[in-house]
Scaffold this active site. Structure first.
Site, PDB file in Angstrom:
ATOM      1  N   ASP A 127       6.802 -61.759  40.421  1.00  0.00           N
ATOM      2  CA  ASP A 127       7.536 -61.281  39.687  1.00  0.00           C
ATOM      3  C   ASP A 127       7.926 -62.529  38.143  1.00  0.00           C
ATOM      4  O   ASP A 127       9.511 -62.550  38.080  1.00  0.00           O
ATOM      5  CB  ASP A 127       8.516 -60.731  39.335  1.00  0.00           C
TER       6      ASP A 127
ATOM      7  N   LYS B  59       8.826 -64.662  35.209  1.00  0.00           N
ATOM      8  CA  LYS B  59       8.878 -64.113  34.019  1.00  0.00           C
ATOM      9  C   LYS B  59      10.058 -65.192  33.118  1.00  0.00           C
ATOM     10  O   LYS B  59      11.317 -64.833  34.204  1.00  0.00           O
ATOM     11  CB  LYS B  59       8.917 -62.758  33.286  1.00  0.00           C
TER      12      LYS B  59
ATOM     13  N   ASN C 188      13.691 -64.973  34.969  1.00  0.00           N
ATOM     14  CA  ASN C 188      13.484 -64.409  35.801  1.00  0.00           C
ATOM     15  C   ASN C 188      13.111 -66.828  36.656  1.00  0.00           C
ATOM     16  O   ASN C 188      13.312 -67.014  37.375  1.00  0.00           O
ATOM     17  CB  ASN C 188      12.357 -64.214  37.264  1.00  0.00           C
TER      18      ASN C 188
ATOM     19  N   ASP D 225      14.962 -63.844  42.412  1.00  0.00           N
ATOM     20  CA  ASP D 225      14.425 -62.339  41.926  1.00  0.00           C
ATOM     21  C   ASP D 225      13.770 -62.944  42.430  1.00  0.00           C
ATOM     22  O   ASP D 225      12.426 -62.268  42.555  1.00  0.00           O
ATOM     23  CB  ASP D 225      14.793 -61.350  40.625  1.00  0.00           C
TER      24      ASP D 225
ATOM     25  N   THR E  91       5.533 -56.996  35.291  1.00  0.00           N
ATOM     26  CA  THR E  91       5.891 -56.631  34.328  1.00  0.00           C
ATOM     27  C   THR E  91       4.796 -56.884  33.553  1.00  0.00           C
ATOM     28  O   THR E  91       4.325 -57.513  33.397  1.00  0.00           O
ATOM     29  CB  THR E  91       7.041 -57.424  33.869  1.00  0.00           C
TER      30      THR E  91
HETATM   31  P1  ATP Z   1      15.334 -57.149  37.793  1.00  0.00           P
HETATM   32  O1  ATP Z   1      14.592 -55.396  38.098  1.00  0.00           O
HETATM   33  O2  ATP Z   1      15.142 -57.252  36.401  1.00  0.00           O
HETATM   34  O3  ATP Z   1      14.464 -57.394  39.035  1.00  0.00           O
HETATM   35  P2  ATP Z   1      17.219 -57.244  40.142  1.00  0.00           P
HETATM   36  O4  ATP Z   1      18.288 -56.149  40.909  1.00  0.00           O
HETATM   37  O5  ATP Z   1      15.813 -57.791  41.190  1.00  0.00           O
HETATM   38  O6  ATP Z   1      16.557 -57.669  38.910  1.00  0.00           O
HETATM   39  P3  ATP Z   1      18.141 -60.045  39.768  1.00  0.00           P
HETATM   40  O7  ATP Z   1      16.813 -59.782  38.888  1.00  0.00           O
HETATM   41  O8  ATP Z   1      17.970 -61.044  40.985  1.00  0.00           O
HETATM   42  O9  ATP Z   1      18.393 -58.676  40.297  1.00  0.00           O
HETATM   43  O10 ATP Z   1      19.566 -60.704  38.792  1.00  0.00           O
HETATM   44  C1  ATP Z   1      19.694 -59.719  37.476  1.00  0.00           C
HETATM   45  C2  ATP Z   1      20.054 -60.593  36.615  1.00  0.00           C
HETATM   46  O11 ATP Z   1      21.562 -61.420  36.970  1.00  0.00           O
HETATM   47  C3  ATP Z   1      19.533 -61.639  36.218  1.00  0.00           C
HETATM   48  O12 ATP Z   1      18.882 -61.497  35.183  1.00  0.00           O
HETATM   49  C4  ATP Z   1      20.663 -63.046  35.734  1.00  0.00           C
HETATM   50  O13 ATP Z   1      21.154 -62.346  34.929  1.00  0.00           O
HETATM   51  C5  ATP Z   1      21.189 -62.201  36.548  1.00  0.00           C
HETATM   52  N1  ATP Z   1      22.249 -63.463  38.456  1.00  0.00           N
HETATM   53  C6  ATP Z   1      20.970 -63.175  39.463  1.00  0.00           C
HETATM   54  N2  ATP Z   1      21.191 -63.544  39.956  1.00  0.00           N
HETATM   55  C7  ATP Z   1      22.315 -65.082  40.008  1.00  0.00           C
HETATM   56  C8  ATP Z   1      22.990 -66.097  40.299  1.00  0.00           C
HETATM   57  N3  ATP Z   1      22.232 -66.504  41.567  1.00  0.00           N
HETATM   58  N4  ATP Z   1      23.776 -66.584  39.711  1.00  0.00           N
HETATM   59  C9  ATP Z   1      23.685 -66.242  38.199  1.00  0.00           C
HETATM   60  N5  ATP Z   1      22.886 -65.046  37.392  1.00  0.00           N
HETATM   61  C10 ATP Z   1      22.556 -64.098  38.287  1.00  0.00           C
END
Ligand code: ATP
Length: 361
Positions: free
Chosen positions: A139, A141, A144, A161, A180
């Site tokens: 994933d 992009k 991430n 992510d 994506t």
């Molecule tokens: P997606 O559905 O987009 O894949 P997800 O539920 O798997 O999302 P993540 O992509 O891991 O979740 O996190 C969502 C958002 O939270 C990220 O785009 C980022 O802005 C923020 N985020 C994630 N991990 C961190 C971190 N360790 N520190 C700060 N912000 C974070």
């Protein structure tokens, strides 16, 4: 096997502001009560009954945790702890506070290729590390690829992510239709067995965008985008690539290869002359080239706008959780899906790819 602590996360951490939202829940800043240190808490809703369409399978979260535990590297977000309650799992992650790399770049007046290469090197180092462990991210992009903080010089890349990541076991055949559209490899769309090479395709797309501000396969609809990927319809339009070095184009071409086996690996990328020039002529060519900042800024503004649009639309559609079957890329059962928080599938069929993981091992 990871330990999911049964204690209440709030006994150990104060829960703070929302840092971001994903398809499976929210990420919030949290403060460790004993040390006062800040972390990121990723709150993931867990499916309570197997047939429910809400939340994630616990096994899916276990996989993300297992992978994060295996990938300790300066360019990969670190996992500290995992808590579990009846309805959710909370991953305590290293706080990545520098924002997205693309936003950082978009704030600059200009960027030389040599500066862009320093970022690419870190991304490739992180990937080389996970690929050596037979883990693919699946994933990759701009959203991430983040920066650890706003002060480090040079800025330190963190890949985040690992929700779609996969650890390959020897001899395993793994298929998935998640991803994506703009960034997924042709073999994902055509349901072929996958490998870490799918990540390298995404690196080709990301590099192309970084240098030109154009997305190589972007169509007007997701279907058109997927068709462009399958048809390998991309070109280096001189209007957008006039500032780009021939070595950079060569680098991209060697990643955007239809056959995954023909693509450069992360290790090979790090040895490509664009990343690691050998001759003084190669060094000079790199130094003269820069990214198309005017167009890159436009790309990034559009990207951010689309992200907020999707988020608002998703909130407006919370009540409409049922998805028409015809919209799915694959009829396979879903392994990882959540339709409770930010579902944006209704108007964007292929965005289903993002959170539908139909896999067979
Ligand atoms: P997606 O559905 O987009 O894949 P997800 O539920 O798997 O999302 P993540 O992509 O891991 O979740 O996190 C969502 C958002 O939270 C990220 O785009 C980022 O802005 C923020 N985020 C994630 N991990 C961190 C971190 N360790 N520190 C700060 N912000 C974070």
């Amino acid at each position: 096997m990871a330990v999911f602590k049964p204690e209440n996360v709030e006994d150990f951490y104060e829960i703070g502001e929302v840092l971001g939202s994903g398809h499976f829940g929210q990420v919030r800043q949290v403060r460790e009560r004993t040390s006062g240190n800040f972390w990121a808490g990723k709150f993931l809703k867990i499916r309570k009954v197997a047939c429910s369409r809400l939340g994630l399978d616990r096994s899916s979260v276990e996989r993300e945790v297992e992978i994060l535990q295996a990938v300790q590297h300066p360019n990969i977000v670190a996992l500290k702890d995992v808590f579990e309650s009846r309805a959710e799992v909370v991953l305590i992650l290293e706080l990545v506070s520098g924002g997205e790399l693309f936003d950082f770049i978009a704030e600059k007046e200009n960027l030389l290729e040599t500066e862009a290469i320093e970022f690419m090197k870190q991304i490739l180092e992180g990937l080389k590390f996970i690929h050596c462990k037979n883990i693919a991210h699946f994933d990759l992009k701009p959203e991430n690829i983040m920066l650890s903080d706003k002060v480090s010089k040079p800025p330190n890349i963190k890949l985040i992510d690992f929700g779609l990541a996969h650890l390959f076991h020897p001899g395993e055949e793994y298929k998935s239709t998640s991803g994506t559209p703009q960034y997924i490899a042709p073999e994902v769309i055509s349901c072929q067995p996958l490998s870490t090479a799918a990540d390298m395709w995404s690196i080709g797309v990301i590099t192309y965008i970084l240098l030109s501000g154009l997305s190589p396969f972007q169509g007007d609809t997701d279907e058109e985008t997927l068709g462009n990927v399958i048809g390998m319809k991309y070109e280096f339009n001189e209007h957008y690539f006039s500032l780009t070095s021939p070595m950079a184009k060569d680098f991209i071409q060697k990643l955007l290869m239809k056959n995954p086996e023909d693509r450069m690996t992360a290790e090979e990328c790090l040895l490509h002359p664009w990343i690691k020039p050998i001759t003084p002529k190669q060094v000079a060519k790199r130094n003269r080239s820069s990214i198309n900042m005017k167009n890159f800024k436009k790309f990034n503004a559009r990207r951010k706008w689309k992200m907020s649009y999707n988020m608002v639309s998703a909130c407006n559609r919370l009540v409409n959780l049922r998805l028409p079957r015809k919209d799915t890329l694959s009829p396979d059962p879903l392994q990882r899906q959540c339709e409770s928080d930010v579902e944006d599938t209704e108007s964007k069929p292929a965005s289903l790819l993002r959170r539908r993981l139909s896999s067979s091992s």
